[in-house]
Design a protein around this motif. Structure first.
Motif, PDB file in Angstrom:
ATOM      1  N   PHE A   8       0.838  -1.206   0.000  1.00  0.00           N
ATOM      2  CA  PHE A   8       0.000   0.000   0.000  1.00  0.00           C
ATOM      3  C   PHE A   8       0.871   1.253   0.000  1.00  0.00           C
ATOM      4  CE2 PHE A   8      -2.510   3.447   1.739  1.00  0.00           C
ATOM      5  CZ  PHE A   8      -3.686   3.326   1.014  1.00  0.00           C
ATOM      6  N   GLY A   9       0.634   2.120  -0.972  1.00  0.00           N
ATOM      7  CA  GLY A   9       1.349   3.390  -1.057  1.00  0.00           C
ATOM      8  C   GLY A   9       2.783   3.262  -1.513  1.00  0.00           C
ATOM      9  N   VAL A  10       3.167   2.087  -2.031  1.00  0.00           N
ATOM     10  CA  VAL A  10       4.555   1.883  -2.414  1.00  0.00           C
ATOM     11  C   VAL A  10       4.983   2.803  -3.553  1.00  0.00           C
ATOM     12  CG1 VAL A  10       4.074   0.028  -4.083  1.00  0.00           C
ATOM     13  CG2 VAL A  10       6.273   0.072  -2.888  1.00  0.00           C
ATOM     14  N   ASN A  11       4.023   3.267  -4.345  1.00  0.00           N
ATOM     15  CA  ASN A  11       4.334   4.177  -5.449  1.00  0.00           C
ATOM     16  C   ASN A  11       3.878   5.611  -5.163  1.00  0.00           C
ATOM     17  OD1 ASN A  11       5.598   2.243  -6.958  1.00  0.00           O
ATOM     18  ND2 ASN A  11       3.885   1.842  -8.325  1.00  0.00           N
ATOM     19  N   VAL A  12       3.868   5.980  -3.906  1.00  0.00           N
ATOM     20  CA  VAL A  12       3.446   7.330  -3.516  1.00  0.00           C
ATOM     21  C   VAL A  12       4.586   8.037  -2.794  1.00  0.00           C
ATOM     22  CG1 VAL A  12       1.730   8.710  -2.280  1.00  0.00           C
ATOM     23  CG2 VAL A  12       1.082   6.484  -3.241  1.00  0.00           C
ATOM     24  N   TYR A 132      -0.374  14.065  -2.535  1.00  0.00           N
ATOM     25  CA  TYR A 132       0.921  13.432  -2.781  1.00  0.00           C
ATOM     26  C   TYR A 132       1.143  13.088  -4.252  1.00  0.00           C
ATOM     27  CZ  TYR A 132       1.097  12.658   2.300  1.00  0.00           C
ATOM     28  OH  TYR A 132       1.116  12.829   3.667  1.00  0.00           O
ATOM     29  N   ALA A 133       2.391  13.266  -4.701  1.00  0.00           N
ATOM     30  CA  ALA A 133       2.788  12.794  -6.029  1.00  0.00           C
ATOM     31  C   ALA A 133       2.836  11.272  -6.008  1.00  0.00           C
ATOM     32  CB  ALA A 133       4.145  13.369  -6.405  1.00  0.00           C
ATOM     33  N   PHE A 134       2.634  10.671  -7.172  1.00  0.00           N
ATOM     34  CA  PHE A 134       2.598   9.205  -7.225  1.00  0.00           C
ATOM     35  C   PHE A 134       3.155   8.721  -8.555  1.00  0.00           C
ATOM     36  CE2 PHE A 134      -1.378  10.963  -8.683  1.00  0.00           C
ATOM     37  CZ  PHE A 134      -1.706  10.242  -9.818  1.00  0.00           C
ATOM     38  N   LEU A 135       3.454   7.443  -8.615  1.00  0.00           N
ATOM     39  CA  LEU A 135       4.065   6.827  -9.787  1.00  0.00           C
ATOM     40  C   LEU A 135       3.049   5.907 -10.460  1.00  0.00           C
ATOM     41  CD1 LEU A 135       7.133   7.219 -10.512  1.00  0.00           C
ATOM     42  CD2 LEU A 135       7.457   4.869  -9.739  1.00  0.00           C
ATOM     43  N   VAL A 136       2.876   6.057 -11.762  1.00  0.00           N
ATOM     44  CA  VAL A 136       2.012   5.160 -12.530  1.00  0.00           C
ATOM     45  C   VAL A 136       2.868   4.271 -13.411  1.00  0.00           C
ATOM     46  CG1 VAL A 136       0.260   5.025 -14.343  1.00  0.00           C
ATOM     47  CG2 VAL A 136       0.025   6.704 -12.508  1.00  0.00           C
ATOM     48  N   GLU A 137       2.658   2.964 -13.276  1.00  0.00           N
ATOM     49  CA  GLU A 137       3.418   1.983 -14.045  1.00  0.00           C
ATOM     50  C   GLU A 137       2.485   1.224 -14.986  1.00  0.00           C
ATOM     51  OE1 GLU A 137       6.812   0.414 -11.016  1.00  0.00           O
ATOM     52  OE2 GLU A 137       4.748  -0.053 -10.458  1.00  0.00           O
ATOM     53  N   ASP A 138       2.863   1.163 -16.248  1.00  0.00           N
ATOM     54  CA  ASP A 138       2.137   0.341 -17.203  1.00  0.00           C
ATOM     55  C   ASP A 138       3.090  -0.061 -18.316  1.00  0.00           C
ATOM     56  OD1 ASP A 138       2.336   2.602 -18.847  1.00  0.00           O
ATOM     57  OD2 ASP A 138       0.324   3.292 -18.319  1.00  0.00           O
ATOM     58  N   GLU A 139       2.560  -0.546 -19.430  1.00  0.00           N
ATOM     59  CA  GLU A 139       3.435  -0.995 -20.513  1.00  0.00           C
ATOM     60  C   GLU A 139       4.234   0.149 -21.128  1.00  0.00           C
ATOM     61  OE1 GLU A 139       1.300  -3.289 -23.359  1.00  0.00           O
ATOM     62  OE2 GLU A 139       0.772  -4.869 -21.933  1.00  0.00           O
ATOM     63  N   GLY A 140       3.801   1.370 -20.886  1.00  0.00           N
ATOM     64  CA  GLY A 140       4.540   2.529 -21.390  1.00  0.00           C
ATOM     65  C   GLY A 140       5.685   2.945 -20.504  1.00  0.00           C
ATOM     66  N   GLY A 141       5.872   2.253 -19.383  1.00  0.00           N
ATOM     67  CA  GLY A 141       6.937   2.588 -18.452  1.00  0.00           C
ATOM     68  C   GLY A 141       6.387   3.199 -17.179  1.00  0.00           C
ATOM     69  N   ALA A 142       7.237   3.817 -16.397  1.00  0.00           N
ATOM     70  CA  ALA A 142       6.841   4.448 -15.139  1.00  0.00           C
ATOM     71  C   ALA A 142       6.919   5.965 -15.286  1.00  0.00           C
ATOM     72  CB  ALA A 142       7.741   3.977 -14.004  1.00  0.00           C
ATOM     73  N   VAL A 143       5.888   6.648 -14.815  1.00  0.00           N
ATOM     74  CA  VAL A 143       5.803   8.104 -14.916  1.00  0.00           C
ATOM     75  C   VAL A 143       5.452   8.682 -13.548  1.00  0.00           C
ATOM     76  CG1 VAL A 143       4.612  10.057 -15.994  1.00  0.00           C
ATOM     77  CG2 VAL A 143       5.071   7.990 -17.330  1.00  0.00           C
ATOM     78  N   LEU A 144       6.151   9.747 -13.163  1.00  0.00           N
ATOM     79  CA  LEU A 144       5.850  10.457 -11.923  1.00  0.00           C
ATOM     80  C   LEU A 144       4.709  11.436 -12.182  1.00  0.00           C
ATOM     81  CD1 LEU A 144       6.546  11.303  -8.975  1.00  0.00           C
ATOM     82  CD2 LEU A 144       8.134  12.976  -9.975  1.00  0.00           C
ATOM     83  N   TYR A 145       3.602  11.266 -11.459  1.00  0.00           N
ATOM     84  CA  TYR A 145       2.438  12.143 -11.577  1.00  0.00           C
ATOM     85  C   TYR A 145       2.449  13.157 -10.436  1.00  0.00           C
ATOM     86  CZ  TYR A 145      -0.052   9.606 -15.276  1.00  0.00           C
ATOM     87  OH  TYR A 145      -0.436   9.069 -16.472  1.00  0.00           O
ATOM     88  N   LYS A 257      -1.261   0.484  -4.655  1.00  0.00           N
ATOM     89  CA  LYS A 257       0.119   0.926  -4.909  1.00  0.00           C
ATOM     90  C   LYS A 257       0.225   2.451  -4.972  1.00  0.00           C
ATOM     91  CE  LYS A 257       1.036  -1.688  -8.551  1.00  0.00           C
ATOM     92  NZ  LYS A 257       1.784  -2.290  -9.681  1.00  0.00           N
ATOM     93  N   VAL A 258      -0.815   3.114  -5.485  1.00  0.00           N
ATOM     94  CA  VAL A 258      -0.771   4.579  -5.587  1.00  0.00           C
ATOM     95  C   VAL A 258      -1.507   5.251  -4.423  1.00  0.00           C
ATOM     96  CG1 VAL A 258      -0.416   4.631  -8.070  1.00  0.00           C
ATOM     97  CG2 VAL A 258      -2.756   4.609  -7.178  1.00  0.00           C
ATOM     98  N   GLY A 259      -1.727   4.486  -3.351  1.00  0.00           N
ATOM     99  CA  GLY A 259      -2.254   5.075  -2.120  1.00  0.00           C
ATOM    100  C   GLY A 259      -3.745   5.310  -2.090  1.00  0.00           C
TER     101      GLY A 259
END
Length: 698
Positions: A8-12, A132-145, A257-259
């Protein structure tokens, strides 16, 4: 369980990460900005930006985006690489405080309602450090939002978030004034807390591809009622099949993952309808989270061979989808201002805040309705467990009794919690809630919060929460002025509550919101019944409502007019898309299919006649189809003419929207009835698209 909590929140880039990665002095300053609204220091932004970049890159991110919510109710953001080339042909990764705080996207193609002209393209995204800023991961890679607000070159809000943040400040300011006057000298902020339940449909992707109306309009424009719908009430809370369960499992994992604290998931009432609900959080974070939920539903559904429909009424004759926006006010030290406690009749603070809600909703029932308006919701409100278009408040028996006592001038007691007797010895005895629920109420008190049930499923919750915050700020401000000028604060508070009950009790209704009697009663009470979003939108620019937003600096006059135009423009465009889609389906799909069936039926009738049979059944069917077909074709021609009139309409947006509502909307319904009648009698092998039965029970 440990796996869940660890993920939980690992990408936040949350508080835990900030404490670990930021110098203590920087962390303390940033927390002051987040918690107390202190201006952000440039030095703080620079250090945060560097830490955020390092954290994101360590997790595989190559890009960042300023993520914002334009007035179309969706989200947007352009991707920027962390890469910065050097003269010698190498590159380094860079991300400055300036890049964190401000972005400059092209604002030319976003809805603006006249706030700016096309050649004035500049817009600014501004970091919202409270989300909080968060990270989105998909087939396009990882992006900081990076959650941001979005404004024009002149500083006017071009988004949903900026007014929401302003309204949060307004309600906190006025609520604190009331609390101080009631003796609370400890709490330093009041935070609107929101939990938004999200309803949606899932359908097979291959079936979706064969329905042009779903592709272009998001809802079915035609479709006869199948033999079975939701009559057996066998879908609600039912067991979830493996394909959908796998989808839901991935939804949970992605959101956690994104909180986003997705907690509840279940089948809803209609076939293939579902709901997901998170835990309460700050209003602006809740708005961000709801947008993340919608985007995740759409994206993950595609991976599972499904399509997620967020439209308010994708299928006629069964439940539509909405959002139930649960709303309360919480102090920064944990006091829920809508919690009545064990003895609500003695809880002066609660009753005063309750009075602010009652007075605000009554005086601004038009704004409440506007905040839940879009074309899709016009199909949903008033049926199949959706609340009616008439705004009212459900309080339940306990609070209603207390208010009746207050009106009479004496508070004696309040109803306690009774025991729930099941009649089964082995089942534990439970304490019942003090009141039942009312699923037909647009705005219902549910124990320690209000549930605003009118909000459209596809819309941002920001509009609704902004309105609730603003009207509460206004009423609490009025109450604070009276208390401040009174020699006896407690006595004046009681007077305010009593006067509010007497003057605004018309907005309280605990009965069946679907009944004809309520419609008649609401009219006698003088309540508005704004059945269409167009009927409601015109009230946005009334002097009363414009003064409200300007008084609390939530929206200025230009921003209000821009939203008025954007809403009308959205209605006009959506209805014209639907009308043109309906014409295309009829001309290119229905006409060839019906013609082919009629030809084959006529041929069969002729051959039967030649064989000595009278073929009356076939000929009667042919005559019935021919008559329906002729009428449908005439109605389609009429719809084409109305579309041409609307497209060349030269009057203002409101009159154009009214023309479309009164003519095109009703004409589409007329044509639909005829097409649906054709579907009922045509050989299924000739019908050119999947039926309701195919879609809902596949």
């Amino acid at each position: 369980m440990s796996k869940i909590t660890q993920s939980f929140g690992v990408n936040v880039f949350n508080d835990v990460v900030m404490r670990e990665r930021l110098p203590k002095s920087i962390y303390v300053k940033l927390r002051k900005t987040i918690d107390e609204g202190v201006a952000l220091d440039a030095e703080v932004a620079e250090v945060v930006a560097n830490a955020m970049k390092d954290w994101a890159i360590e997790k595989g991110a190559t890009h960042f985006t300023h993520w914002f919510q334009p007035m179309n109710g969706r989200t947007a953001g352009k991707l920027e690489s962390f890469i910065s080339p050097k003269k010698e042909g190498t590159a380094i990764t860079e991300f400055s405080g300036k890049e964190l705080i401000k972005g400059e996207p092209d604002a030319s193609s976003f809805p603006n309602g006249g706030l700016r002209t096309t050649f004035e393209a500049r817009g600014y995204t501004v970091w919202d450090c409270t989300s909080y800023a968060f990270l989105v991961e998909d087939e396009g890679g990882a992006v900081l939002y990076i959650p941001t607000a979005f404004c024009s070159y002149t500083g006017d809000a071009l988004d949903k978030k900026t007014p929401l943040l302003r309204s949060m400040e307004a309600v906190s300011k006025e609520a604190l004034r009331v609390l101080r006057l009631l003796g609370n000298g400890v709490s330093s902020r009041v935070i609107p807390m929101v939990g938004a339940e999200q309803e949606y449909f899932l359908i097979d992707k291959e079936i979706f591809k064969r329905r042009k109306d779903l592709i272009y309009a998001g809802r079915t424009l035609i479709g006869a009622k199948p033999p079975k719908g939701q009559e057996l009430e066998d879908h609600y809370f039912g067991s979830i099949n493996e394909k959908v369960a796998a989808f839901m499992k991935e939804i949970d994992e992605e959101l956690w993952k994104v909180g986003v604290s997705a907690r509840t998931k279940h089948k809803e009432v209609a076939p293939n309808q579902y709901e997901i609900a998170p835990v309460f959080t700050n209003a602006n974070v809740a708005a961000d989270h709801n947008q993340i939920i919608m985007e995740t539903l759409l994206k993950v559904a595609n991976r599972h061979g499904l399509v997620c429909l967020l439209h308010e009424k994708p299928f006629k004759g069964v439940n539509g989808s909405g959002k139930h926006v649960n709303f309360s006010l919480m102090t920064n030290d944990g006091i829920n201002l809508f919690d009545p406690g064990k003895t609500p009749h003695d809880n002066l603070q609660f009753l005063l805040f309750l009075a602010a809600v009652i007075k605000g909703v009554d005086e601004y029932q038009d704004l409440i309705r506007i905040s839940a308006s879009n074309p899709g919701n016009d199909h949903r409100l008033g049926a199949n467990e959706a609340p009616p278009a008439i705004v009212s408040i459900f309080l339940g028996e306990q609070l209603t009794e207390i208010l009746e006592q207050i009106e009479k001038g004496e508070i004696i007691s309040s109803r306690g919690r009774e025991k729930l007797e099941t009649g089964v010895i082995t089942l534990p005895v439970l304490k019942k809630d003090t009141t039942d629920r009312n699923r037909t109420s647009p705005f219902a008190f549910t124990g320690n919060k209000f549930e605003f049930r009118m909000v459209p499923s596809s819309a941002s919750i920001s509009d609704a929460v902004t309105v609730l915050n603003t009207i509460l700020a206004d009423k609490l401000g009025e109450f604070a002025d009276r208390l401040q000028n009174s020699k006896d604060v407690i006595k004046e508070a009681k007077n305010i509550i009593r006067e509010t009950v007497k003057e605004h009790k018309r907005i309280i209704f605990n009965g069946d919101g679907y009944s004809k009697e309520w419609i008649e009663e609401a009219e006698r009470r003088g309540l508005l019944n704004l059945k269409s979003s167009v009927d409601a939108i015109k009230y946005l620019i009334s002097k009363k409502n414009m003064d409200l937003f300007e008084r609390h600096k939530v929206l200025n006059k230009n921003e209000i007019f821009s939203r008025y135009e954007v809403m009308l423009e959205g209605y006009i465009k959506q209805l014209l898309i639907e009308a043109r889609t309906m014409v295309e389906i009829f001309v290119k799909d229905i006409v060839p299919s019906v013609s082919r069936y009629m030809k084959d039926l006529a041929k069969a009738s002729f051959e039967l006649k030649n064989m000595g049979f009278n073929a009356e059944v076939q000929l009667d069917l042919l005559r019935t189809i021919d008559e329906l077909f002729k009428r449908a074709n005439n109605q389609c021609d009429a719809l084409k003419k109305l579309i041409s009139q609307a497209e060349s309409f030269e009057e203002d947006s409101y009159n154009k929207a009214c023309f479309i509502k009164d003519n095109i909307f009703t004409q589409m319904e007329t044509l639909r009835e005829l097409i649906d009648d054709l579907e009922k009698i045509l050989d299924r092998n000739y019908w050119p698209m999947p039926t309701y039965g195919d879609i809902m029970f596949n």
